[in-house]
Design an enzyme around this catalytic site. Structure first.
Site, mmCIF file in Angstrom:
data_model
loop_
_atom_site.group_PDB
_atom_site.id
_atom_site.type_symbol
_atom_site.label_atom_id
_atom_site.label_comp_id
_atom_site.label_asym_id
_atom_site.label_seq_id
_atom_site.Cartn_x
_atom_site.Cartn_y
_atom_site.Cartn_z
ATOM 1 N N THR A 170 0.952 -1.243 0.083
ATOM 2 C CA THR A 170 0.214 -0.307 0.016
ATOM 3 C C THR A 170 0.959 1.189 0.177
ATOM 4 O O THR A 170 1.876 1.476 0.673
ATOM 5 C CB THR A 170 -0.820 0.026 1.333
ATOM 6 O OG1 THR A 170 -0.343 -0.033 2.328
ATOM 7 C CG2 THR A 170 -1.958 -1.122 1.363
ATOM 8 N N ASP A 171 0.265 2.375 -0.591
ATOM 9 C CA ASP A 171 0.990 3.542 -0.863
ATOM 10 C C ASP A 171 0.928 4.173 0.214
ATOM 11 O O ASP A 171 0.570 4.087 1.335
ATOM 12 C CB ASP A 171 0.885 4.332 -1.933
ATOM 13 C CG ASP A 171 0.897 3.621 -3.533
ATOM 14 O OD1 ASP A 171 1.845 2.660 -3.322
ATOM 15 O OD2 ASP A 171 0.095 3.783 -4.202
ATOM 16 N N LYS A 172 1.761 5.558 0.336
ATOM 17 C CA LYS A 172 1.685 6.562 1.441
ATOM 18 C C LYS A 172 0.069 7.055 1.815
ATOM 19 O O LYS A 172 -0.664 7.400 0.941
ATOM 20 C CB LYS A 172 2.314 7.814 1.037
ATOM 21 C CG LYS A 172 2.388 8.920 1.884
ATOM 22 C CD LYS A 172 3.351 9.971 1.566
ATOM 23 C CE LYS A 172 3.354 11.398 2.588
ATOM 24 N NZ LYS A 172 3.954 12.196 2.144
ATOM 25 N N VAL A 174 -2.227 5.320 2.496
ATOM 26 C CA VAL A 174 -3.403 4.256 2.143
ATOM 27 C C VAL A 174 -3.624 3.219 3.425
ATOM 28 O O VAL A 174 -2.514 2.723 4.093
ATOM 29 C CB VAL A 174 -2.964 3.452 0.871
ATOM 30 C CG1 VAL A 174 -3.853 2.129 0.676
ATOM 31 C CG2 VAL A 174 -2.811 4.342 -0.449
#
Length: 445
Positions: A170-172, A174
Site C-alpha cells: 500500500t502507498d503513502k 493508504v
C-alpha cells in the site's frame, strides 16, 4: 760367620722390629685415610663454597631480574587477568547461548492478518539503507513482534531472513482492513494468546486479528487469488457544482464542467448511473497501460482482470456525505485504482463522454490525473484455491477469519473512516483537488 747377638737379643731385636714395622704400617694407613678424609672435607668445603657462590649468584640474578622486570610481570599479570575475565565472559556467553538454544521456542511459518490506518505512514513496506528513517507500518509491526518474542531482534535488519512476504503493498496514506503477512514465528504462546500479546505492543491504529499455520514454501502475494480494494470518496466529487474554498490565499478559476454536471446531487439515480454505465465498463480484461507508470500497450503485464466494481449506498461520516466503492480484481498496478476514479469523476462531471473509458484502453497514450489516496484501503485478500486444498488439515486451517468481521468493521468505522472525514475537514484534500484538477485536464499524446 756366626751371629753376634745372643738369642735373647734376637728376640728382643725381633720384638723391637715387629712393633716398629706394624705401627708404621698402621700410621701409613692412618695417614692415607686422614688424607682422604681431609681431601674429602676440602672437596666438600669447596663444593659448599661453590654452592654458596652459586646461590649468591642466583639470588643476585633474582634480585636483578625482579628489579629490572617488575613492570613486565605486572603487565603479564594484568593481561592474564583480562584473559581470565574474557574467558569467563566467553564461557558465560556460551552457557547463555546453550540455555537460549534450549529455551528458545519452536519456529513455524505462519500468516498474520492485521488492520491499520495508514495516515502518517510512508506506505506499508519496511525500508533499509538511506530510507531507514522513513516511518512505515511494518516498522511498528516488527518492533511489536520483537517485544512479544515472536521474532529475534537481529532479524529486524532484514526481514527476508525469516521468509517475510506481504499480500499486497500500500502507498503513502493508504489503509488496510485485512492485510496478510507471512513469516517464521517463534511460538512462545499459542495463536490466540500471541495475538493478545501482540496487540499490547501495537499502537491503537494497528490491530492484529489472527494467526494461521502455513507450509514453509508459502508466499502471501503468490498464493493470493485476487484482491478487493475499497475507496471512500465524498459524494460531491461525482455530482453538484464545483465546491469553492473560502480562503484568503486560494485562487479560484472557472471550471468548464460547472454547466455540464450530470447530477446536481448524489441520489439513487446518480448511484445507479455510476454503477451501471460507468463502473460496468471497467469490468473484464482490459489493457490498463494508461492507468499506471512506465507501461506500454504491447506489454502483456498491462492487461488486468477486474471482477467487480460497485458503489454502495452513501453514508454520512463526521458531517460529510461519503460513498464507498469496492473494486475486486485479480491484481492491480501502481496508481491504477486512483486513476480509474479520476476517469469516473471526469465522466460524471461531464468532462468526457462514456465512450472515453473504452478509448482509454487503446493504444493512444493519455496523461491521467490521480485522485488523493486518503480514502483508499485494501479491503480483502482471497485465498480460495489454498483454502480448498488445505481445508480440514490437522494444524493448517483456512486463511480467512470470518469471526473477526464485526470487529474489523468497527475498526474501519472508528479508526479509518472517521480519520478520512477529519482530514477532509482540516485539509480540504478532495476539495482542493477538485478545484485544481481541471487546470490540468486529461492530455492525449
Amino acid at each position: 760367620m756366626g751371629n753376634f747377638l745372643s738369642p735373647p737379643e734376637k728376640e728382643s731385636s725381633n720384638n723391637n722390629k715387629q712393633p716398629s714395622v706394624q705401627p708404621n704400617s698402621r700410621k701409613r694407613k692412618k695417614k692415607s685415610s686422614s688424607l682422604t678424609r681431609e681431601s674429602y672435607n676440602v672437596k666438600k668445603e669447596k663444593q659448599k663454597g661453590k654452592g654458596k657462590e652459586k646461590g649468591i649468584q642466583k639470588l643476585k640474578r633474582k634480585r636483578y631480574n625482579t628489579n629490572a622486570t617488575k613492570k613486565p610481570r605486572q603487565q603479564t599479570q594484568r593481561i592474564s587477568q583480562t584473559q581470565q575475565t574474557q574467558r569467563k565472559s566467553q564461557t558465560q556467553q556460551n552457557q547463555n547461548l546453550e540455555l537460549t538454544k534450549r529455551k528458545r521456542p519452536i519456529k513455524r511459518k505462519v500468516v498474520l492478518m492485521f488492520s491499520y490506518c495508514g495516515t502518517g505512514y510512508h506506505g506499508l513496506q519496511i525500508q533499509y539503507g538511506e530510507l531507514k528513517h522513513i516511518k512505515t507500518v511494518e516498522t511498528d509491526l516488527v518492533q511489536a513482534l520483537i517485544k512479544c518474542n515472536a521474532i529475534h531482534p537481529r532479524n529486524q535488519e532484514d526481514v527476508k531472513k525469516i521468509g517475510w512476504s506481504r499480500a499486497g503493498r500500500t502507498d503513502k496514506g493508504v489503509h488496510s482492513a485485512r492485510q496478510y503477512v507471512a513469516f517464521k514465528m517463534e511460538f512462545s504462546y499459542d495463536e490466540e494468546q500471541m495475538v493478545i500479546e501482540l496487540n499490547k505492543h501495537l499502537p491503537s491504529h494497528i490491530r492484529a486479528w489472527g494467526i494461521r499455520r502455513v507450509p514453509k514454501s508459502f508466499l502471501a502475494h503468490k498464493r493470493a487469488d485476487s484482491r478487493e480494494y475499497a475507496f471512500l470518496l465524498p459524494t460531491f466529487l461525482f455530482s453538484g457544482k464545483k465546491v469553492q474554498l473560502i480562503e484568503p490565499n486560494f485562487e479560484t478559476k472557472n471550471n468548464f464542467v460547472d454547466d455540464k454536471v450530470l447530477f446536481d446531487k448524489f441520489d439513487s439515480e446518480a448511484l445507479a448511473f455510476l454503477n451501471q454505465k460507468v463502473f460496468s465498463q471497467f469490468v473484464g480484461t482490459h489493457n490498463f497501460h494508461n492507468y499506471t507508470k512506465k507501461k506500454n500497450f504491447s506489454e502483456p503485464s498491462s492487461k488486468r482482470y477486474i471482477k467487480r466494481m460497485e458503489a454502495e449506498e452513501p453514508q454520512t461520516i463526521g458531517g460529510i456525505k461519503f460513498v464507498l466503492i469496492k473494486i475486486h480484481g485479480q491484481s492491480f498496478m501502481l496508481h491504477q485504482i486512483r486513476k480509474m476514479m479520476t476517469i469516473a469523476i471526469t465522466v460524471m462531471r461531464g468532462g468526457e463522454k462514456l465512450s472515453f473509458i473504452e478509448e482509454s484502453f487503446g493504444q493512444q497514450q493519455l496523461r491521467i490525473g490521480i485522485v488523493p489516496g486518503d480514502g483508499l484501503l485494501l479491503n480483502k485478500v482471497f485465498y480460495e484455491v489454498y483454502n480448498n486444498q488445505k481445508m480440514g488439515g490437522i494444524d493448517k486451517g483456512d486463511i480467512y477469519f470470518e469471526e473477526k468481521d464485526q470487529q474489523i468493521e468497527e475498526f474501519l468505522q472508528n479508526k479509518i473512516y472517521k480519520k478520512v472525514s477529519q482530514l477532509e475537514k482540516e485539509n480540504h484534500t478532495f476539495r482542493r483537488w477538485l478545484n485544481n484538477y481541471y487546470q490540468y485536464p486529461i492530455e492525449r499524446k
